[in-house]
Scaffold this active site. Structure first.
Site, PDB file in Angstrom:
ATOM      1  N   SER A 241       0.851  -1.195   0.000  1.00 10.96           N
ATOM      2  CA  SER A 241       0.000   0.000   0.000  1.00 10.96           C
ATOM      3  C   SER A 241       0.879   1.234   0.000  1.00 10.96           C
ATOM      4  CB  SER A 241      -0.893   0.005   1.245  1.00 10.96           C
ATOM      5  OG  SER A 241      -0.133   0.434   2.352  1.00 10.96           O
ATOM      6  N   LYS A 242       0.246   2.368  -0.114  1.00  9.16           N
ATOM      7  CA  LYS A 242       0.937   3.662  -0.161  1.00  9.16           C
ATOM      8  C   LYS A 242       1.867   3.871   1.035  1.00  9.16           C
ATOM      9  CE  LYS A 242      -0.706   5.772  -3.777  1.00  9.16           C
ATOM     10  NZ  LYS A 242       0.325   5.959  -4.779  1.00  9.16           N
TER      11      LYS A 242
END
Ligand code: GLU
Length: 474
Positions: A241-242
């Site tokens: 994820s980010k």
């Protein structure tokens, strides 16, 4: 037997995620190895979250990455009437029913289930009262699938035999009250209509597959084969994820990663060719990759390894091959390939990304009178009274050396150093500062030749003129 056909079916709710890019690559390579084909389908029926510009970005990211396809892109939003027809068909055949429950009623059911500690599943209340006739009036309703009890089994190319029990599945929605299909309906209708024989997708969809198998059966369609690809984890071992870095192919492109390097890197997330090889072109991978050899275990996305791999691709590429990818990182006035080819040839083995390369090329492209001298290198190499005199001698030697090539310029510098009885370093380091402004660079005679005699002399003269001046004047 139907010819093998796979599909990549992204939802255009954002950029092309690297997980999606890997799914596309795996689909493509499996199809290519087995002489099958691949279709690109844009799953844009979720009107709240889908955007046309995301669809276009996904298509262009795939093209950039080197993923091609044989059919499409087909947009599900062009087929909405068709999904309605197929849902109605199931209602007529008693395999689906209209559900008039309001959101409030469903919420009340859910709250009651939760209060008694149970996980909520739709009670099927409207199943009994359902009439197959078309809806009357404008009363809002959805169409739900009638899930019949029984085992659901399928063979997954990666996970082996998978068993589910239909008991655990509630009567899921096929068509929403606004006439839009749910993912389950559109995906199955399309996989049937488009003759898909193998569905390879992320294993976050594994729990959807039993629902899809029930739907395939209801439509009298033969379910395709399935391959659920392992999750991609970030460096923190959680789902990528980010939090731990870039997640879209575009971000990697903008960082200066070459498409072939990203392709190669993603290919190895969950698959290996069976020998020690890591660097592999698309055409090599075409003959080797097979979904049945993909790992079950999650793969870890290691950005350092991607940078290493990109560096390897940067080393192997010629300036002409790098040029179309490098150009976006250069300013408009940077120059043409003809002009910059020697600088690229000198620097490309030293950079891990195109962005680094563009940055490293700057001192060589800059106007001769605009170089800034690295303060620490200047303090170290310009001290002593005789630097200016030495550089004058070097200037004279380089002005007359013939030809102005690596061997002769080096011989000229060493000749001057020897005549003066000092080490060549006393000339090389100030010359480097003069030509690059830096304390480190590629071999300095390469640099001189790349700049050419005129610019070399101009840069050296400028350094000589600044020696002894207060630091602010340089
Ligand atoms: N559209 C789905 C997604 O982007 C994939 C559907 C599928 O491959 O079945 O997650």
């Amino acid at each position: 037997m139907k010819p093998m056909k796979l599909r990549f079916a992204p939802s255009p709710t954002g950029f092309l995620h690297v997980g999606g890019a890997r799914t596309a690559i795996f689909n493509l390579l499996h199809a290519r190895k087995h002489g099958g084909s691949m279709l690109l389908r844009i799953e844009d029926t979720d009107v709240e979250r889908s955007r046309q510009h995301h669809a276009e970005q996904i298509v262009s990211s795939l093209q950039w990455l080197g993923v091609d396809w044989d059919e499409g892109p087909i947009y599900q939003s062009d087929r909405l009437d068709h999904y309605i027809e197929r849902a109605e068909e199931l209602v007529l055949r008693g395999r689906a029913y209209r559900c008039y429950c309001t959101i409030e009623e469903l919420e009340a059911e859910r709250a009651a289930a939760e209060a008694s500690g149970k996980q909520w599943r739709y009670s099927g209340r409207c199943r009994e009262s359902a009439v197959a006739a078309p809806a009357t009036g404008s009363r809002a309703h959805v169409i739900r699938f009638k899930v019949e009890p029984g085992p659901i089994e399928f063979h997954d190319l990666i996970r082996g035999d998978v068993h589910f029990d239909a008991e655990l599945i509630d009567d899921f929605v096929l068509l929403r009250s606004d006439g839009h299909p749910t993912y389950h309906l559109s995906v199955v209708v399309d996989d049937i209509d488009m003759d898909i024989t193998l569905v390879a997708r992320g294993d976050d969809h594994l729990s959807n597959t039993p629902k899809h198998i029930l739907l395939f059966r209801a439509f009298n369609g033969e379910p395709p084969d399935f391959a659920h690809l392992p999750l991609i984890l970030g460096a923190d071992r959680k789902r990528l994820s980010k939090r731990t870095g870039a997640t879209s192919a575009e971000e990697y492109r903008d960082m200066g990663i070459l498409p072939a390097a990203l392709f190669n890197f993603l290919l190895l997330l969950g698959w290996a060719p069976g020998d020690d090889r890591e660097l592999m072109t698309i055409s090599e991978a075409r003959g080797l990759f097979d979904l049945s050899n993909v790992n079950k275990a999650p793969a870890v996305f290691d950005p350092e390894k991607l940078l290493w791999m990109n560096g390897q691709y940067m080393i192997k590429a010629t300036p002409d091959e790098l040029w179309p990818h490098l150009q976006p990182f250069l300013s408009a006035e940077a120059g043409t390939l003809e002009e910059l080819r020697p600088i690229i040839a000198m620097m490309h083995t030293r950079a891990r990304t195109l962005r680094d390369l563009a940055e490293m090329m700057k001192p060589y492209m800059a106007p001769d009178d605009s170089l800034e001298y690295d303060a620490a290198a200047a303090a170290k190499h310009l001290k002593g009274d005789d630097v200016r005199q030495r550089m004058d001698l070097l200037h004279a030697a380089l002005a007359s050396v013939e030809p102005f090539d690596i061997t002769s310029t080096e011989a000229a510098l060493r000749g001057v150093a020897e005549a003066e009885g000092v080490g060549a370093g006393k000339y090389i380091h100030p010359l480097r500062l003069a030509l690059t402004g830096l304390g480190a660079s590629p071999p300095i005679f390469d640099v001189a030749v790349v700049l050419g005699r005129e610019r070399t002399l101009r840069r050296l003269r400028r350094l000589i003129d600044t020696i002894g001046l207060p630091a602010s004047a340089s």
